[in-house]
Structures are given as structure tokens and as C-alpha cells.
Design a protein around this motif. Structure first.
Motif, PDB file in Angstrom:
ATOM      1  N   GLU A  75      12.617  15.508   1.723  1.00 53.66           N
ATOM      2  CA  GLU A  75      11.968  14.666   2.825  1.00 53.66           C
ATOM      3  C   GLU A  75      10.466  14.708   2.993  1.00 53.66           C
ATOM      4  N   TRP A  76      10.193  15.940   2.658  1.00 53.35           N
ATOM      5  CA  TRP A  76       8.466  16.390   2.492  1.00 53.35           C
ATOM      6  C   TRP A  76       8.227  15.530   1.456  1.00 53.35           C
ATOM      7  N   LEU A  77       8.829  15.827   0.224  1.00 53.10           N
ATOM      8  CA  LEU A  77       8.328  14.964  -1.031  1.00 53.10           C
ATOM      9  C   LEU A  77       8.245  13.385  -0.894  1.00 53.10           C
ATOM     10  N   GLN A  78       9.189  12.674  -0.024  1.00 56.26           N
ATOM     11  CA  GLN A  78       9.083  11.594   0.329  1.00 56.26           C
ATOM     12  C   GLN A  78       8.152  10.918   1.250  1.00 56.26           C
ATOM     13  N   ALA A  79       7.533  11.772   1.943  1.00 57.00           N
ATOM     14  CA  ALA A  79       6.444  11.173   2.834  1.00 57.00           C
ATOM     15  C   ALA A  79       5.377  10.688   2.227  1.00 57.00           C
ATOM     16  N   ALA A  80       4.579  11.334   1.365  1.00 54.39           N
ATOM     17  CA  ALA A  80       3.348  10.916   0.680  1.00 54.39           C
ATOM     18  C   ALA A  80       3.232  11.627  -0.639  1.00 54.39           C
ATOM     19  N   PRO A  81       2.548  11.049  -1.490  1.00 51.76           N
ATOM     20  CA  PRO A  81       2.251  11.743  -2.830  1.00 51.76           C
ATOM     21  C   PRO A  81       1.515  13.002  -2.654  1.00 51.76           C
ATOM     22  N   MET A  82       1.635  13.963  -3.647  1.00 52.30           N
ATOM     23  CA  MET A  82       1.017  15.253  -3.618  1.00 52.30           C
ATOM     24  C   MET A  82      -0.424  14.842  -3.494  1.00 52.30           C
ATOM     25  N   HIS A  83      -1.186  15.773  -2.830  1.00 55.81           N
ATOM     26  CA  HIS A  83      -2.716  15.807  -2.753  1.00 55.81           C
ATOM     27  C   HIS A  83      -3.192  14.411  -2.149  1.00 55.81           C
ATOM     28  N   SER A  84      -2.295  13.676  -1.358  1.00 54.98           N
ATOM     29  CA  SER A  84      -2.581  12.221  -0.846  1.00 54.98           C
ATOM     30  C   SER A  84      -2.363  12.495   0.909  1.00 54.98           C
ATOM     31  N   THR A  85      -3.246  11.778   1.642  1.00 55.84           N
ATOM     32  CA  THR A  85      -2.933  11.608   3.140  1.00 55.84           C
ATOM     33  C   THR A  85      -2.458  10.411   3.269  1.00 55.84           C
ATOM     34  N   PHE A  86      -2.213   9.562   2.148  1.00 54.89           N
ATOM     35  CA  PHE A  86      -1.531   8.107   2.589  1.00 54.89           C
ATOM     36  C   PHE A  86       0.061   8.229   2.309  1.00 54.89           C
ATOM     37  N   GLY A  87       0.762   7.596   3.056  1.00 51.10           N
ATOM     38  CA  GLY A  87       2.159   7.576   2.770  1.00 51.10           C
ATOM     39  C   GLY A  87       2.375   6.609   1.792  1.00 51.10           C
ATOM     40  N   TYR A  88       3.642   6.497   1.386  1.00 52.76           N
ATOM     41  CA  TYR A  88       4.154   5.678   0.495  1.00 52.76           C
ATOM     42  C   TYR A  88       4.303   4.211   0.887  1.00 52.76           C
ATOM     43  N   ASP A  89       4.341   4.073   2.241  1.00 49.24           N
ATOM     44  CA  ASP A  89       4.679   2.781   2.830  1.00 49.24           C
ATOM     45  C   ASP A  89       3.346   2.208   2.662  1.00 49.24           C
ATOM     46  N   ILE A  90       1.986   2.640   2.729  1.00 49.47           N
ATOM     47  CA  ILE A  90       0.573   2.325   2.685  1.00 49.47           C
ATOM     48  C   ILE A  90       0.428   1.684   1.343  1.00 49.47           C
ATOM     49  N   ILE A  91       0.936   2.714   0.243  1.00 53.78           N
ATOM     50  CA  ILE A  91       0.686   2.236  -1.232  1.00 53.78           C
ATOM     51  C   ILE A  91       1.585   1.312  -1.693  1.00 53.78           C
ATOM     52  N   ALA A  92       2.862   1.030  -1.171  1.00 47.71           N
ATOM     53  CA  ALA A  92       3.692  -0.201  -1.379  1.00 47.71           C
ATOM     54  C   ALA A  92       3.253  -1.453  -0.878  1.00 47.71           C
ATOM     55  N   THR A  93       2.448  -1.204   0.284  1.00 46.73           N
ATOM     56  CA  THR A  93       1.860  -2.298   1.036  1.00 46.73           C
ATOM     57  C   THR A  93       0.747  -3.039   0.325  1.00 46.73           C
ATOM     58  N   ILE A  94      -0.335  -1.945  -0.101  1.00 47.96           N
ATOM     59  CA  ILE A  94      -1.286  -2.337  -1.204  1.00 47.96           C
ATOM     60  C   ILE A  94      -0.760  -3.223  -2.332  1.00 47.96           C
ATOM     61  N   GLY A  95       0.181  -2.265  -2.972  1.00 48.63           N
ATOM     62  CA  GLY A  95       0.764  -3.063  -4.261  1.00 48.63           C
ATOM     63  C   GLY A  95       1.358  -4.404  -4.073  1.00 48.63           C
ATOM     64  N   TRP A  96       1.936  -4.709  -3.039  1.00 47.43           N
ATOM     65  CA  TRP A  96       2.754  -5.633  -2.694  1.00 47.43           C
ATOM     66  C   TRP A  96       1.729  -6.891  -2.336  1.00 47.43           C
ATOM     67  N   LYS A  97       0.616  -6.549  -1.483  1.00 50.32           N
ATOM     68  CA  LYS A  97      -0.305  -7.737  -1.165  1.00 50.32           C
ATOM     69  C   LYS A  97      -1.145  -8.069  -2.526  1.00 50.32           C
ATOM     70  N   ARG A  98      -1.250  -6.860  -3.208  1.00 45.38           N
ATOM     71  CA  ARG A  98      -2.279  -7.432  -4.657  1.00 45.38           C
ATOM     72  C   ARG A  98      -1.261  -8.214  -5.431  1.00 45.38           C
ATOM     73  N   GLN A  99       0.043  -7.721  -5.912  1.00 41.98           N
ATOM     74  CA  GLN A  99       0.802  -8.169  -7.033  1.00 41.98           C
ATOM     75  C   GLN A  99       1.388  -9.485  -6.367  1.00 41.98           C
ATOM     76  N   ILE A 100       1.971  -9.518  -5.180  1.00 41.52           N
ATOM     77  CA  ILE A 100       2.645 -10.814  -4.764  1.00 41.52           C
ATOM     78  C   ILE A 100       1.825 -11.647  -3.901  1.00 41.52           C
ATOM     79  N   GLY A 101       0.927 -11.196  -3.225  1.00 37.86           N
ATOM     80  CA  GLY A 101       0.021 -11.913  -2.338  1.00 37.86           C
ATOM     81  C   GLY A 101      -1.179 -12.440  -2.983  1.00 37.86           C
ATOM     82  N   HIS A 102      -1.485 -11.668  -4.018  1.00 37.20           N
ATOM     83  CA  HIS A 102      -2.646 -12.054  -4.957  1.00 37.20           C
ATOM     84  C   HIS A 102      -4.096 -11.828  -4.073  1.00 37.20           C
TER      85      HIS A 102
END
Length: 130
Positions: A75-102
């Protein structure tokens, strides 16, 4: 919102996870809870700021390579990447908006600012590196 170099993150909740494994993945011996916490960090998600850490476990078998290794919580590993303060949901949002939303990085940054303390360069870094 003016971005400052230093983040002013005040955790809304504190969570301590425990390694979920009961048996050693290498030798199948019983795992014992270590007498220390590890992985203490503050993470941002789209919904909250949390302070997280975990109680590792190690193998009770002295001949096993995992005897001296603290196994982390999944569960700890799934919260955020190592050495990052940003959760995976933020990273996924950035990727989605960039790839799909252009969307361009500045637009993604503007959209995230009300919810997350992040700079435009961090948005670019998370997209390209994570």
C-alpha cells in the motif's frame, strides 16, 4: 497562486502501513515485524495531502537473504513513486491530459494549481520521466 520553491504541505491525515506479507517470498518462513518505521514522506494527491510511512517485516530465518532486509508495504508503494511527493493519480492525470486531451504543459499546470502545489517544470518532468 504564486509558486514558491518551498512546498508548504500540511498533511490532512497520517497513515502508517504494515507490510502485508505473512511469509517470506524466498524461503516461506514466517515474517517478523521490524522494530522501526521507515519511508516517512508527505505526498500530494488530487484529493488530499497525507503523511505516510510503513512498518517493514523481515524473515525470521537467519539463513535467508531476506533476514536482514526490511520488506515494504505494498500500500505504501502504491501511494506515490519512490522519492516523489506526487501521487500516482496526479501523474496519471498529467499523462491523460497530455496524451488524450492534447493539452500543453501550461494548461495542465493551470488546471492542477487549485488542487496541487506544483510548478510547470514539475508537470513537464512528471510527464517525461514518470
Amino acid at each position: 497562486m504564486k509558486y514558491e520553491n518551498k512546498k508548504n504541505l500540511i498533511p490532512e491525515k497520517v497513515e502508517v502501513f504494515v507490510c502485508e506479507l505473512e511469509q517470506c517470498p524466498l524461503c516461506q518462513s514466517h515474517l517478523k515485524l521490524c522494530n522501526y518505521k521507515n519511508g516517512d514522506k508527505t505526498i500530494q494527491s488530487l484529493s488530499e495531502v497525507s503523511r505516510i510511512s510503513y512498518w517493514p517485516k523481515h524473515c525470521e530465518n537467519p539463513k535467508c537473504p531476506n533476514h536482514s532486509v526490511g520488506l515494504k508495504s505494498a500500500e505504501w508503494l502504491q501511494a506515490a513513486p519512490m522519492h516523489s511527493t506526487f501521487g500516482y493519480d496526479i501523474i496519471a492525470t498529467i499523462g491523460w491530459k497530455r496524451q488524450i486531451g492534447h493539452q500543453i504543459y501550461d494548461d495542465i499546470h493551470e488546471n492542477l494549481l487549485p488542487k496541487v502545489q506544483i510548478s510547470a517544470s514539475q508537470v513537464r518532468h512528471l510527464y517525461t520521466e514518470r
